[in-house]
Design an enzyme around this catalytic site. Sequence first.
Site, short mmCIF file in Angstrom:
data_model
loop_
_atom_site.label_atom_id
_atom_site.label_comp_id
_atom_site.label_asym_id
_atom_site.label_seq_id
_atom_site.Cartn_x
_atom_site.Cartn_y
_atom_site.Cartn_z
CG ASP A 82 20.79 20.71 11.90
OD1 ASP A 82 21.35 21.61 12.61
OD2 ASP A 82 20.10 20.72 11.36
CB THR A 116 18.48 20.43 19.68
OG1 THR A 116 18.83 19.78 18.30
CG2 THR A 116 18.06 19.34 20.45
CG ASP A 416 24.45 23.81 11.68
OD1 ASP A 416 23.53 24.70 10.87
OD2 ASP A 416 24.04 22.91 12.34
#
Length: 548
Positions: A82, A116, A416
Site C-alpha cells: 500500500d 500510489t 482498501d
Amino acid sequence: MTALSAAGDAGRSRTVAYKDKSKPTDVRTSNINAAKLFVMLLAYKFGTQRNGQNERKSCELKISLDMSRIQSSNGEVTITNDGATILKQINVIHPAAKMLVELSRAQDVEAGDGTTSVVVIAGALLDAAEKLLQRGIHPTAISESFQRAAALALNILNEISMPIEITNRELLIKCASTSLNSKVVSQQSSLLGPLAVDAVLRIVEPGREQACNLSDIKVIKQLGGTVEDTELIEGIVFPQRSSNISGPKRIEKAKIGFIQFCISPPKTDMDHNVVISDYAAMDRVLKEERQYILNIVKQIKKAGCNVLLVQKSILRDAVSDLALHFLDKIKCMVIKDIEREDVEFVCKSLGCRPIASLDHFVPENLVVADMVEEVGVGGGRMVKVTGAQNAGLTVTLLVKGSNKLVLEEAERSLHDALCVIRCLVRKRALVAGGGAPEIEVALKLAALANTLEGIDAICTRAYANALEIIPFTLAENAGLNPIQTVTELRNRHAKGETSTGINVRKGAITDILEEKLCSHFWLPHKHPYVDLELFYCSGSVIIFSPVH
C-alpha cells in the site's frame, strides 16, 4: 557628474527590478526536484508486477525498501503493498515531499485506493510544469491552465464512465478483486472480495447511500489460522475472553446489559488516604465493600441480566474479584474492559444504551440476543454475540493470519477493498482499469488543446501528456516495452476502443472490462488532475494545496 551617476544607477535598478531573481527559481526547482525524487521511490511499485519485479530495490535512494518490505530504523519490518502505508513509514523532511505524503493520505481517506497513482501523477504534472517554467511561462498561467484542463478531464471521465447498480453483486466483487490484485494477499482476492462486498452492502441503508460509513464495519485481527479463514459475522465479536472463572460460556436467549459504572469498591480521591488503626475497623471496611458489591449484583439479578458488558475503567478495576465470584453464582457471563471508542459500535450493533448508574439498571434497558458464546479462534478465545433483536446495520469482519506481518497486511488490503465498494455505493459508476481512463482523457485533452490558442494550448497539451505516466509506468513495471505499449494503446483508443488497457498478467493490451479489471469512478475522479489544486502561486514559488 554625481547627479548623472545617480540617475544612471536608478535607471539600472529599474531595469533589474523587472528581471526574475534567482531565489524564487531556485526554490521552485528545489521543490520540484524533491517531489520528483520522492515519486521515483514509489513509481516502481505501481501496478501488479510479474516476473519477480517486486524484488527490485531503490538503491539510488539508499532506502531499505522494496516492493513489499519496509524496515524501520528500530528494525521493525512491515510487509505491505500500500502506497499510503509506505509513505507513513518514511521520515520525510522536505516540505514539498511532505505535501505528497499528505496527498496520498487524503486519497486514502477519500477513496481508499490509488494512493500510489496520485503521487505518480503529481510527479508527472510537476515535471510538465518544470518544462513550462523553463519556457518562460508564468506559474500563475500554468496553474490556471491546469485547473481548466482538470475541469475538462472530469467531463471526459463522466462521458466514458459506465453506470452500475449496487444490486449487481458480481460486478462489485470484480471491482473489489481489482483492488486486491495488487496487494500482497492477492491470492486470497477471490475470498476477501466477496467478504468486502457483503460487509458494505450489509450496512447500506436504502435511500441513504451517501451516508454509508465504514465505522459500522468492525475489523478484528486474530493471530492464528490463515487468511483463508477470514469470516464475516453478522453480529459482534469481543476479542477478549469472558472474565468468569466458573461462570457460563454459552448462553441462549441472552439478556444483555451494558454498564459504564464499576462493580468494585470505591476509592478515595488522589490526594486522600484512609488510615485504619485496628482490626475491627478493617473488618467493617471489608463488610461494607462486600455489601456494596452484593447490592449491585442483586440489582443485576433482579433485572434478569445474564450477560454483562462492562466498559473499561481508568481509575479502578471495572470488576473486582469478589464481584466476579458473586456474578459466577448467579450464572452471569461478564465481558469487561470494552474500550471507550468501541462503545458507539457496540450500542448500535446490539440496539442498546449504555447504563451509567445502578438506578437505571432495569429490564427495560436490557437487550435480547439469540446466542452469546465464548469460542476458540486460533490460539485464543473470544466472545461472539449473534441474533440481537434490535440490531443495527453493523457487521464484524474477523481477519486471521499465520503471523503478525501477514495479518496487518490483510487488514490494510481489506480496508482498501471496503473503501472501493463504499465509493461504488456513493457514486454508482465504473471505468476500465489498466490505464484506460488516463490514456482516453489524455487523447481527448490533446485534441481539445489543438482548438485552443496561446499559453492555454501549450499548458493543456503538457497536462494531457503528463497523464500518460500511468500506462507508461504500468507497462514498465510489467516488463513490457513502455514506448511501444503506450503507442499501441494510444492507437487503439484513437479507433474508439475506450475500454482497452494494459493487462499486466497477460503482458498485452486487451479489453479491460472483458478481463473483469474494473475501477470505481471515484478513483480517477479523486486523482490530482481533477481534485487537486496542484499549483498555487505565492510569491512566484510553487507549492502544493490539496483540495477536499
